[in-house]
Design a protein around this motif. Structure first.
Motif, PDB file in Angstrom:
ATOM      1  N   GLY A  92       0.799  -1.218   0.000  1.00  0.00           N
ATOM      2  CA  GLY A  92       0.000   0.000   0.000  1.00  0.00           C
ATOM      3  C   GLY A  92       0.836   1.275   0.000  1.00  0.00           C
ATOM      4  O   GLY A  92       0.329   2.343  -0.325  1.00  0.00           O
ATOM      5  N   ASP A  93       2.127   1.178   0.363  1.00  0.00           N
ATOM      6  CA  ASP A  93       3.002   2.353   0.338  1.00  0.00           C
ATOM      7  C   ASP A  93       3.256   2.792  -1.102  1.00  0.00           C
ATOM      8  O   ASP A  93       3.460   1.956  -1.985  1.00  0.00           O
ATOM      9  CB  ASP A  93       4.357   2.047   0.986  1.00  0.00           C
ATOM     10  CG  ASP A  93       4.300   1.968   2.499  1.00  0.00           C
ATOM     11  OD1 ASP A  93       3.297   2.418   3.087  1.00  0.00           O
ATOM     12  OD2 ASP A  93       5.273   1.446   3.084  1.00  0.00           O
ATOM     13  N   GLU A  94       3.280   4.097  -1.314  1.00  0.00           N
ATOM     14  CA  GLU A  94       3.668   4.626  -2.619  1.00  0.00           C
ATOM     15  C   GLU A  94       5.166   4.896  -2.591  1.00  0.00           C
ATOM     16  O   GLU A  94       5.681   5.472  -1.622  1.00  0.00           O
ATOM     17  CB  GLU A  94       2.908   5.914  -2.954  1.00  0.00           C
ATOM     18  CG  GLU A  94       3.175   6.373  -4.374  1.00  0.00           C
ATOM     19  CD  GLU A  94       2.328   7.570  -4.784  1.00  0.00           C
ATOM     20  OE1 GLU A  94       2.082   7.715  -5.979  1.00  0.00           O
ATOM     21  OE2 GLU A  94       1.935   8.350  -3.900  1.00  0.00           O
ATOM     22  N   VAL A  95       5.860   4.444  -3.638  1.00  0.00           N
ATOM     23  CA  VAL A  95       7.317   4.565  -3.698  1.00  0.00           C
ATOM     24  C   VAL A  95       7.760   5.025  -5.087  1.00  0.00           C
ATOM     25  O   VAL A  95       7.053   4.850  -6.064  1.00  0.00           O
ATOM     26  CB  VAL A  95       8.012   3.219  -3.376  1.00  0.00           C
ATOM     27  CG1 VAL A  95       7.747   2.786  -1.943  1.00  0.00           C
ATOM     28  CG2 VAL A  95       7.604   2.129  -4.351  1.00  0.00           C
ATOM     29  N   THR A  96       8.944   5.616  -5.121  1.00  0.00           N
ATOM     30  CA  THR A  96       9.629   5.898  -6.374  1.00  0.00           C
ATOM     31  C   THR A  96      10.933   5.113  -6.322  1.00  0.00           C
ATOM     32  O   THR A  96      11.702   5.238  -5.366  1.00  0.00           O
ATOM     33  CB  THR A  96       9.919   7.398  -6.543  1.00  0.00           C
ATOM     34  OG1 THR A  96       8.675   8.102  -6.511  1.00  0.00           O
ATOM     35  CG2 THR A  96      10.632   7.684  -7.856  1.00  0.00           C
ATOM     36  N   VAL A  97      11.155   4.301  -7.345  1.00  0.00           N
ATOM     37  CA  VAL A  97      12.307   3.405  -7.369  1.00  0.00           C
ATOM     38  C   VAL A  97      13.234   3.780  -8.516  1.00  0.00           C
ATOM     39  O   VAL A  97      12.784   3.949  -9.646  1.00  0.00           O
ATOM     40  CB  VAL A  97      11.868   1.932  -7.541  1.00  0.00           C
ATOM     41  CG1 VAL A  97      13.054   0.996  -7.431  1.00  0.00           C
ATOM     42  CG2 VAL A  97      10.785   1.558  -6.548  1.00  0.00           C
ATOM     43  N   THR A 119       6.952   9.965   3.317  1.00  0.00           N
ATOM     44  CA  THR A 119       7.919  10.630   4.198  1.00  0.00           C
ATOM     45  C   THR A 119       9.016  11.370   3.433  1.00  0.00           C
ATOM     46  O   THR A 119       9.722  12.195   4.009  1.00  0.00           O
ATOM     47  CB  THR A 119       8.624   9.603   5.120  1.00  0.00           C
ATOM     48  OG1 THR A 119       9.381   8.700   4.297  1.00  0.00           O
ATOM     49  CG2 THR A 119       7.630   8.852   5.977  1.00  0.00           C
ATOM     50  N   GLY A 120       9.192  11.027   2.159  1.00  0.00           N
ATOM     51  CA  GLY A 120      10.277  11.604   1.374  1.00  0.00           C
ATOM     52  C   GLY A 120      11.622  10.966   1.675  1.00  0.00           C
ATOM     53  O   GLY A 120      12.642  11.352   1.109  1.00  0.00           O
ATOM     54  N   LYS A 121      11.635   9.977   2.550  1.00  0.00           N
ATOM     55  CA  LYS A 121      12.887   9.317   2.940  1.00  0.00           C
ATOM     56  C   LYS A 121      13.404   8.459   1.792  1.00  0.00           C
ATOM     57  O   LYS A 121      12.676   7.664   1.201  1.00  0.00           O
ATOM     58  CB  LYS A 121      12.663   8.457   4.178  1.00  0.00           C
ATOM     59  CG  LYS A 121      13.934   7.847   4.718  1.00  0.00           C
ATOM     60  CD  LYS A 121      13.679   7.131   6.032  1.00  0.00           C
ATOM     61  CE  LYS A 121      14.996   6.626   6.613  1.00  0.00           C
ATOM     62  NZ  LYS A 121      14.796   5.999   7.907  1.00  0.00           N
ATOM     63  N   LYS A 122      14.702   8.634   1.479  1.00  0.00           N
ATOM     64  CA  LYS A 122      15.347   7.858   0.419  1.00  0.00           C
ATOM     65  C   LYS A 122      16.283   6.848   1.065  1.00  0.00           C
ATOM     66  O   LYS A 122      17.136   7.200   1.869  1.00  0.00           O
ATOM     67  CB  LYS A 122      16.136   8.771  -0.517  1.00  0.00           C
ATOM     68  CG  LYS A 122      16.788   8.050  -1.678  1.00  0.00           C
ATOM     69  CD  LYS A 122      17.457   9.048  -2.627  1.00  0.00           C
ATOM     70  CE  LYS A 122      18.002   8.360  -3.845  1.00  0.00           C
ATOM     71  NZ  LYS A 122      18.542   9.320  -4.829  1.00  0.00           N
ATOM     72  N   LEU A 123      16.089   5.580   0.697  1.00  0.00           N
ATOM     73  CA  LEU A 123      16.901   4.499   1.242  1.00  0.00           C
ATOM     74  C   LEU A 123      17.652   3.798   0.119  1.00  0.00           C
ATOM     75  O   LEU A 123      17.093   3.553  -0.958  1.00  0.00           O
ATOM     76  CB  LEU A 123      16.016   3.480   1.966  1.00  0.00           C
ATOM     77  CG  LEU A 123      15.333   3.964   3.235  1.00  0.00           C
ATOM     78  CD1 LEU A 123      14.220   3.012   3.643  1.00  0.00           C
ATOM     79  CD2 LEU A 123      16.353   4.089   4.354  1.00  0.00           C
ATOM     80  N   GLY A 124      18.917   3.478   0.360  1.00  0.00           N
ATOM     81  CA  GLY A 124      19.682   2.682  -0.591  1.00  0.00           C
ATOM     82  C   GLY A 124      19.152   1.263  -0.588  1.00  0.00           C
ATOM     83  O   GLY A 124      18.585   0.805   0.397  1.00  0.00           O
TER      84      GLY A 124
END
Length: 133
Positions: A92-97, A119-124
């Motif tokens: 259900g989370d929206e993400v940009t990959v 959240t705008g948080k970017k994770l490696g």
């Protein structure tokens, strides 16, 4: 003559340890580093398992059709070192990959980073892309 059994045992031990490493696929065998991709969508599934974490995202194409994409990330322990937990990304989370497309033309990519839209948080993504021989 007394060293021969020890050397034979050592050689067998080395072979046993290297067999699992040979079975592991390489980034270059599956993905084309010259084909970067950025996709945005909604997470439909997360498989937090060894040897690689996979997640799946519904992405809308240019014609409005929803297509499900598979993304490969690094191993769970590599992701943990990058700040991930098992609950960092949920269905259900929206993400940009950001990642690299599969060579076979399928809807699969190796993820380099994931931005959590809420959240705008970017994770490696602990990608193996940097380990290309």
């Amino acid at each position: 003559m007394t060293h021969k059994p020890s050397l034979w045992l050592l050689a067998c031990f080395v072979v046993i340890l290297t067999v699992p490493a040979l079975a592991h696929h390489s980034f270059a065998a599956e993905y084309d580093s010259k084909k970067p991709v950025t996709l945005k969508g909604v997470v439909t599934k997360v498989d937090w398992t060894n040897p690689h974490v996979y997640f799946y995202v519904d992405v809308e194409d240019g014609s409005g059709k929803i297509l499900n994409w598979a993304f490969e990330m690094g191993p769970p322990n590599g992701l943990a070192r990058s700040g991930w937990t098992r609950n960092s990304m949920k269905v259900g989370d929206e993400v940009t990959v950001e990642g690299t497309l599969a060579k076979d033309g399928s809807r699969q990519a190796n993820a380099r980073s994931v931005v959590m839209t809420n959240t705008g948080k970017k994770l490696g993504a602990a990608s193996s892309e940097g380990n290309i021989p």
